[in-house]
Write a protein that holds these residues in place. Structure first.
Motif, PDB file in Angstrom:
ATOM      1  N   SER A  45       0.830  -1.206   0.000  1.00 23.82           N
ATOM      2  CA  SER A  45       0.000   0.000   0.000  1.00 23.82           C
ATOM      3  C   SER A  45       0.867   1.260   0.000  1.00 23.82           C
ATOM      4  CB  SER A  45      -0.958  -0.005   1.184  1.00 23.82           C
ATOM      5  OG  SER A  45      -0.256  -0.012   2.388  1.00 23.82           O
ATOM      6  N   TYR A  46       1.960   1.246   0.744  1.00 25.18           N
ATOM      7  CA  TYR A  46       2.892   2.376   0.750  1.00 25.18           C
ATOM      8  C   TYR A  46       3.506   2.572  -0.635  1.00 25.18           C
ATOM      9  CZ  TYR A  46       7.058   5.097   1.926  1.00 25.18           C
ATOM     10  OH  TYR A  46       8.046   6.041   1.957  1.00 25.18           O
ATOM     11  N   PHE A  49       0.955   4.044  -2.965  1.00 25.86           N
ATOM     12  CA  PHE A  49       0.740   5.441  -2.621  1.00 25.86           C
ATOM     13  C   PHE A  49       1.836   6.309  -3.230  1.00 25.86           C
ATOM     14  CE2 PHE A  49       1.765   8.988   0.228  1.00 25.86           C
ATOM     15  CZ  PHE A  49       0.570   9.696   0.156  1.00 25.86           C
ATOM     16  N   ILE A  50       3.081   5.877  -3.100  1.00 23.32           N
ATOM     17  CA  ILE A  50       4.217   6.635  -3.651  1.00 23.32           C
ATOM     18  C   ILE A  50       4.116   6.700  -5.172  1.00 23.32           C
ATOM     19  CG2 ILE A  50       6.731   6.621  -3.952  1.00 23.32           C
ATOM     20  CD1 ILE A  50       5.851   7.570  -1.199  1.00 23.32           C
ATOM     21  N   THR A  52       1.446   6.342  -7.086  1.00 23.80           N
ATOM     22  CA  THR A  52       0.260   7.063  -7.543  1.00 23.80           C
ATOM     23  C   THR A  52       0.403   8.568  -7.384  1.00 23.80           C
ATOM     24  OG1 THR A  52      -1.106   5.180  -6.912  1.00 23.80           O
ATOM     25  CG2 THR A  52      -2.230   7.259  -7.243  1.00 23.80           C
ATOM     26  N   PHE A  53       0.893   9.026  -6.243  1.00 20.65           N
ATOM     27  CA  PHE A  53       0.901  10.457  -5.958  1.00 20.65           C
ATOM     28  C   PHE A  53       2.213  11.160  -6.263  1.00 20.65           C
ATOM     29  CE2 PHE A  53      -2.540   8.879  -3.227  1.00 20.65           C
ATOM     30  CZ  PHE A  53      -3.564   9.654  -3.739  1.00 20.65           C
ATOM     31  N   PHE A  54       3.261  10.417  -6.545  1.00 21.08           N
ATOM     32  CA  PHE A  54       4.539  11.070  -6.839  1.00 21.08           C
ATOM     33  C   PHE A  54       5.042  10.515  -8.102  1.00 21.08           C
ATOM     34  CE2 PHE A  54       4.237  11.250  -2.186  1.00 21.08           C
ATOM     35  CZ  PHE A  54       4.297  12.596  -2.022  1.00 21.08           C
TER      36      PHE A  54
END
Length: 54
Positions: A45-46, A49-50, A52-54
């Motif tokens: 999940s981390y 997240f990285i 997807t958003f960065f």
């Protein structure tokens, strides 16, 4: 960063297979299994997240 996660996941899968087929005591190590699965889920999940958003 990604290679470490892949390597740890492969080692964890190897541990599961070792405990399941060779030692045949995976049911005695369910706490370790659940902790490992929790760790892999948090790491995935981390990572997403990285990515997807960065």
């Amino acid at each position: 960063m990604g290679w470490v996660a892949i390597g740890l996941t492969i080692v964890f899968i190897g541990w599961i297979l070792y405990r399941l087929f060779i030692k045949k005591d995976l049911s005695k190590n369910l706490n370790n299994l659940y902790f490992g699965l929790f760790f892999v889920a948090i790491w995935v999940s981390y990572y997403f997240f990285i990515v997807t958003f960065f």
